[in-house]
Design an enzyme around this catalytic site. Structure first.
Site: not given
Ligand code: DGL
Length: 266
Positions: A10, A42, A73, A152, A184-186
């Site tokens: 990720d 990203y 990600c 983050e 989003c995995t966050h």
């Molecule tokens: N965790 C990522 C996702 O699932 C990336 C988030 C990012 O870096 O903007 O999209």
């Protein structure tokens, strides 16, 4: 081949939600994680930049001898899956298809909300995948770019996160959605906050578990599942290993011993 690790990556800590689901589902597997913290987020980058970073990380993990790669990600999965598949010779599993499948199956009314990074939402990847699976679904999508920096920063249970969530999710009021895809995995780290804003009725779908199941199916099909004892966990980041270590321990526990710095050539 069975003993080789599964690679997981990720842009930062978000992919650890998928890492955790993999640990739970496949406790005998060796895992190697890469957080591209030099380039996070990203979600506000161009498709070209996301593809370049993702391919560089995938190549690094391929050099570590992985037997499969989980793109933990959504942004990379939405924008760069074909390029990643071309760059490495192992099976590549993204998070969009598993998440869309879970949501399409779970939603009673077929009204589904999606939240994700700007890049993921702009790509339309979820909307496409949902309508491919079940035509006629009513889908509403919203980019929530402030969530990733908040997470983050380690502020996923802070009141600031709640205020930001309240503001973003206002758009879903009155929409009738019964299911919300955390695209989003966050975002699974924000589940308690999102619950507080949305109430108990809206189903929250995160693709972590479904992706772990998909990985299991894939490896089983290839005869590459490992069930042995004594597993390895390796963590790499492209910047700030100490900072990452603190966040990873908060989320995964004190089992995370060491995070190594690895500058990737992107
Ligand atoms: N965790 C990522 C996702 O699932 C990336 C988030 C990012 O870096 O903007 O999209």
């Amino acid at each position: 081949m069975r003993d080789r690790p599964i690679g997981v990556f990720d842009s930062g800590v978000g992919g650890l939600t998928v890492f955790k689901a993999l640990e739970e589902r496949l406790p005998g597997e060796n895992l190697v994680y890469f957080g591209d913290t030099a380039h996070v987020p990203y979600g506000s980058k161009s498709p070209k930049a996301v593809a370049r970073y993702s391919v560089a990380v995938a190549r690094f993990l391929a050099r570590r001898g992985i037997k499969a790669l989980v793109v933990a990600c959504n942004t990379s999965s939405a924008l760069a899956l074909p390029q990643i598949r071309q760059a490495v010779a192992v099976p590549v599993i993204g998070v969009i298809a598993p998440g869309a499948r879970a949501a399409a199956e779970a939603s009673p009314s077929g009204r589904i909300g999606i939240i994700g990074t700007e890049a993921t939402i702009a790509s339309g990847a979820y909307t496409r995948e949902l309508s491919r699976r079940k035509p006629g679904l009513r889908v509403m999508a919203k980019a929530c770019p402030l969530f990733v920096p908040l997470i983050e920063e380690g502020w996923w249970s802070d009141d600031v996160a709640w205020l930001v969530a309240r503001r973003y999710l206002k758009d879903f009021h009155g929409s009738g959605i019964d299911t919300l895809i955390l695209g989003c995995t966050h975002y699974p780290l924000l589940k308690p906050v999102l619950r507080r804003v949305l109430g108990a009725k809206v189903l929250l779908i995160d693709s972590a578990e479904e992706t772990a199941r998909e990985t299991e199916r894939h490896l089983a099909g290839l005869g590459r599942l490992r069930s042995g004892r004594g597993v390895r966990r390796d963590f790499y980041v492209s910047d700030g290993p100490d900072r990452f270590l603190g966040l990873a321990r908060r989320f995964l526990g004190s089992g995370v011993k060491r995070v190594r710095l690895e500058q990737i050539d992107a």
